[in-house]
Design an enzyme around this catalytic site. Structure first.
Site, mmCIF file in Angstrom:
data_model
loop_
_atom_site.group_PDB
_atom_site.id
_atom_site.type_symbol
_atom_site.label_atom_id
_atom_site.label_comp_id
_atom_site.label_asym_id
_atom_site.label_seq_id
_atom_site.Cartn_x
_atom_site.Cartn_y
_atom_site.Cartn_z
ATOM 1 N N ASP A 461 2.254 -17.714 -10.419
ATOM 2 C CA ASP A 461 2.363 -16.298 -10.764
ATOM 3 C C ASP A 461 3.796 -15.800 -10.622
ATOM 4 O O ASP A 461 4.531 -16.220 -9.729
ATOM 5 C CB ASP A 461 1.444 -15.501 -9.835
ATOM 6 C CG ASP A 461 1.444 -14.020 -10.139
ATOM 7 O OD1 ASP A 461 0.991 -13.650 -11.234
ATOM 8 O OD2 ASP A 461 1.905 -13.235 -9.284
ATOM 9 N N GLU A 514 3.740 -18.658 -15.300
ATOM 10 C CA GLU A 514 3.713 -17.336 -15.916
ATOM 11 C C GLU A 514 5.150 -16.820 -15.862
ATOM 12 O O GLU A 514 5.590 -16.242 -14.865
ATOM 13 C CB GLU A 514 2.786 -16.382 -15.165
ATOM 14 C CG GLU A 514 2.659 -15.044 -15.875
ATOM 15 C CD GLU A 514 2.517 -13.854 -14.947
ATOM 16 O OE1 GLU A 514 2.161 -12.772 -15.433
ATOM 17 O OE2 GLU A 514 2.764 -14.005 -13.735
#
Length: 792
Positions: A461, A514
């Site tokens: 993330d 990401e």
């Protein structure tokens, strides 16, 4: 002081008085005193051999030095600032014998027991007890501790050697202990023949550390830990403590104040909002050997990958890990997804963070069950043929005072520079990737999930927030790197190390970034240097945030205006092969006022559903793997809420959902089925030779047509019409190697809720050149629909 029967009267035994004045009160000779000689009373001696051995070690009666602790050691132990409690507590040789010292606040008496020896220690006050025995060596012994209304018999933790090896300490010191979870934290074990739990914690700035928990009534005074050299690691093996015990570390900060902290390496935690760590040892027996054996056969970027993203706590609210194992694998397999991606499952205090503000990096959230329960769910998914990806959050952590923030009284896991430590967007703290122990903590954490929980991939993330020193910061709020640039060189090195170690140790696992910028080389190998001078970050795949943003922007426009935004659907192919991509329609796109996928589409309800179906088929045919968030597979109209999850009632036949929501779900199932059966749709996702535009400039028509090829050159044609009108006899140039084509999928089929406008089969090419090709076909394009054609 020689062996003597336990005192039955005074709190201070006679042995203590004789120690103070041996001439006035000489010690009895066990050879002459039948009451003191177990060999003369064999019927009263169940430990005859042990007693004889102890007698052989006993010195003649001689004056012994006082065994009581000096004032300085007492003060440091009571204050929780002693670095080496084992050097003063426990049993230690002294001139003429052995000193025994015990710290047990609230105890009435403490008795040393070894074989037939049973001697009550002197109460020195403040919970300290001591005594001296005229022994030639330190015997094995136990302690009998009497409290008001309760007596405990236990091993003495302070007679034991460290339960952490030199190699472990060496690797921790170098920041390269790849199995850190086996060295730090709470580890139930047998040590020197004693059963208990080894507690270890990294706290280099602490003046002292004590273990506290349910086993000592949350008073750590009697359980000070020892500092192991210059590594900053503190250790204590506590006999008798086993699984399921609650614990924390009481840390004395450099300023003398105290803080009670959860274990950063805890493998199990209490259910939030409770914050204690729990001693845990896994009992799960894996049954996914077949899955693990074959998952490394094909690299992820060359294999089919269709991902269903899930927030476990709200997929079906109220289900535990084991209950999810009964329902989720069957649902995912029925829809044909190859993988699930779990939003973060690591422990987090606030459910509304969805798991992205982690406090327990090594513990699955206790909200849904135990770590073994989570393993059971992963195992069930694997046995159903479904891979498990997990969101992993090494970018930041929350400021909760019981967790990682200023863990030992100073900046430790976070950067010492406040400008580098504070995350500007989320009110959290950023890790100090330049500190080797912190980097080790995170690299080992990535391995931990993959090795201990058989996770098949980590979606990392917020990578962009890690890579840039000026991320969300204004001028003056950040400091350039040593080269004057804005790249966070420490974060780059950490990501490269993490990826290299994970791919080396765990075959078949994939890491996914990401990363929302155009950082060069996210999925390039770490040893390959790019134009920017950096080696690749080493990820296997990267979320294509540009495709997501542009394509959603296009379909949200009214069809009459889409001709002005045609390039938003074609631009992705300009950079499609710069990285290995995943096309994400994730949870981030269906919350916070962004509306659900179907609700983004303009027009009436029929047009909204038709546009979603056309969009999904366009997405499944586009180069790259695909990801779809739960609820979007059946066109849920409402935004996702972690409080109640998907609106499953929409699929109830009583609601009349066959043509509405069930139709979209049936399409997703068929998309996945055809996708997996058609190598052209996934085999060459990262190779330009796997894609070719047929019609890329038909802006006025709102039409997109392209062909995908597999490794053998077998094609599949995707035709999308994003206008609300039927386009009859639409001519498209096609490869001249195929004698006939047939529809393999049409999103306008009535079973999906469409108008059922089809093309007759087969579609035979005409020798008329079109779109730069020697042959072409006439097709009928249904309104707001995508059609797939394969060789007949």
């Amino acid at each position: 002081m020689t062996p003597r029967p336990p005192s039955t009267g005074s709190k201070k035994p006679k042995s203590t008085k004789s120690q103070k004045n041996p001439k006035k009160n000489p010690e009895p000779d066990p050879k002459k005193d039948p009451q003191q000689s177990p060999e003369k009373n064999p019927k009263k001696d169940p430990g005859k051999k042990a007693a004889k051995k102890l007698e052989q070690q006993t010195e003649e009666a001689v004056p012994l030095p006082s065994p009581a602790l000096d004032a300085a050691d007492r003060e440091r132990l009571l204050a929780g600032t002693h670095h080496d409690p084992h050097s003063v507590l426990g049993a230690h040789p002294l001139p003429g014998g052995v000193a025994f010292r015990v710290l047990r606040p609230y105890a009435r008496t403490v008795t040393v027991v070894s074989g037939e020896l049973r001697t009550e220690l002197h109460d020195d006050g403040d919970g300290f007890f001591s005594g001296a025995l005229a022994l030639r060596g330190v015997p094995e012994y136990r302690l009998v501790i009497a409290y008001a209304g309760e007596t405990q018999e236990t091993e003495d933790a302070y007679r034991l050697l460290p339960a952490l090896g030199e190699l472990d300490l060496h690797l921790i010191g170098e920041g390269r202990h790849e199995e850190l979870w086996k060295a730090l934290g709470a580890e139930p074990m047998t040590h020197q023949g004693v059963t208990g739990t080894r507690f270890t914690v990294w706290a280099p700035n602490a003046r002292g550390v004590r273990v506290t928990g349910g086993f000592n009534f949350w008073d750590g005074t009697a359980y000070p830990m020892r500092s192991l050299g210059g590594t900053g690691v503190w250790e204590l093996f506590v006999p008798g403590v086993g699984e399921s015990e609650l614990y924390k570390f009481e840390i004395t900060r450099p300023d003398g104040s105290k803080t009670l902290r959860a274990d950063p390496m805890a493998r199990r935690t209490e259910v939030p909002p409770n914050t204690s760590s729990i001693v845990h040892s896994s009992r799960h027996e894996w049954q996914d050997e077949e899955w693990l054996a074959r998952r490394a056969e094909t690299p992820a970027h060359e294999a089919p990958m269709s991902i269903y993203e899930i927030h476990l706590a709200s997929w079906r609210p109220g289900l535990t890990y084991r209950q999810l194992a009964e329902q989720l694998p069957a649902y995912v397999r029925d829809l044909g997804f190859t993988h699930v991606e779990l939003m973060p499952v690591a422990e987090h205090p606030f459910g509304g963070s969805w798991g992205y503000q982690v406090t327990g990096f090594y513990a699955p959230t206790a909200r849904l069950g135990t770590p073994d329960d989570f393993k059971f769910l992963v195992d069930a998914l694997h046995r159903a043929g479904v891979g498990v990806l997990m969101d992993w959050v090494p970018a930041h952590f929350p400021r909760d005072e019981w967790a990682l923030a200023e863990f030992d009284g100073r900046t430790l896991y976070e950067h010492e520079d406040p400008l580098r430590a504070a995350h500007p967007d989320w009110g959290t703290l950023e890790f100090d990737y330049g500190r080797r122990e912190v980097r080790n903590f995170l690299v080992a954490n990535a391995l931990y999930w993959c090795e201990e929980f058989h996770i098949d991939g980590l979606r990392v993330d917020a990578v962009a927030s890690m890579l840039y020193l000026d991320y969300s910061r204004e001028p003056g709020q950040w400091t350039p790197n040593e080269h004057g640039g804005r790249e966070n060189l420490d974060a780059v090195a950490f990501l490269q190390e993490m990826n290299a170690v994970v791919y080396r140790r765990v075959p078949g696992v994939v890491t996914i970034a990401e990363e929302s910028t155009a950082w060069d080389g996210v999925t390039r190998a770490t040893h390959h240097t790019g134009p920017g001078g950096f080696g690749g970050l080493g990820f296997g795949l990267k979320w294509n945030m540009g495709w997501m943003h542009d394509s959603l922007g296009y379909v949200q426009h009214d069809p009459v205006h889409r001709r002005h935004h045609h390039h938003e659907m074609t631009f992705s192919m300009v950079y499609a092969y710069s990285e290995n991509y995943v096309l994400p329609i994730s949870h981030d796109e269906v919350v916070h006022g962004k509306r659900s996928l179907v609700s983004k589409m303009p027009g009436d309800w029929w047009q909204q559903r038709a546009t979603e179906r056309a969009y999904l088929a366009f997405m499944w045919a586009h180069p790259g793997k695909q990801l779809l968030f739960m609820g979007q597979e059946f066109a849920q109209g409402a935004e996702w809420s972690e409080a109640h999850g998907p609106d499953w009632w929409l699929l109830d036949p009583a609601y009349g959902a066959e043509a509405d929501h069930r139709g979209v779900r049936d399409l997703v199932r068929d998309l996945n089925t055809v996708y997996q059966d058609t190598p052209a749709l996934w085999q060459k996702d990262t190779e330009p030779s796997g894609f070719e535009w047929l019609v890329g400039d038909a802006a006025e028509d709102n039409v997109f047509a392209f062909v995908r090829y597999d490794a053998e050159g077998t094609p599949l044609i995707s035709l999308s019409n994003f206008s609300p009108v039927v386009r009859h006899d639409y001519r498209v140039g096609v490869p001249d190697t195929v004698p006939a084509w047939h529809e393999t999928l049409n999103t306008d089929a009535s079973r999906y809720g469409g108008g059922d406008i089809h093309n007759p089969s087969p579609l035979k090419p005409d020798p008329q050149p079109w779109h730069g090709r020697a042959t072409s076909i006439h097709v009928t394009l249904p309104p707001l629909a995508t059609v797939w054609l394969r060789p007949a």
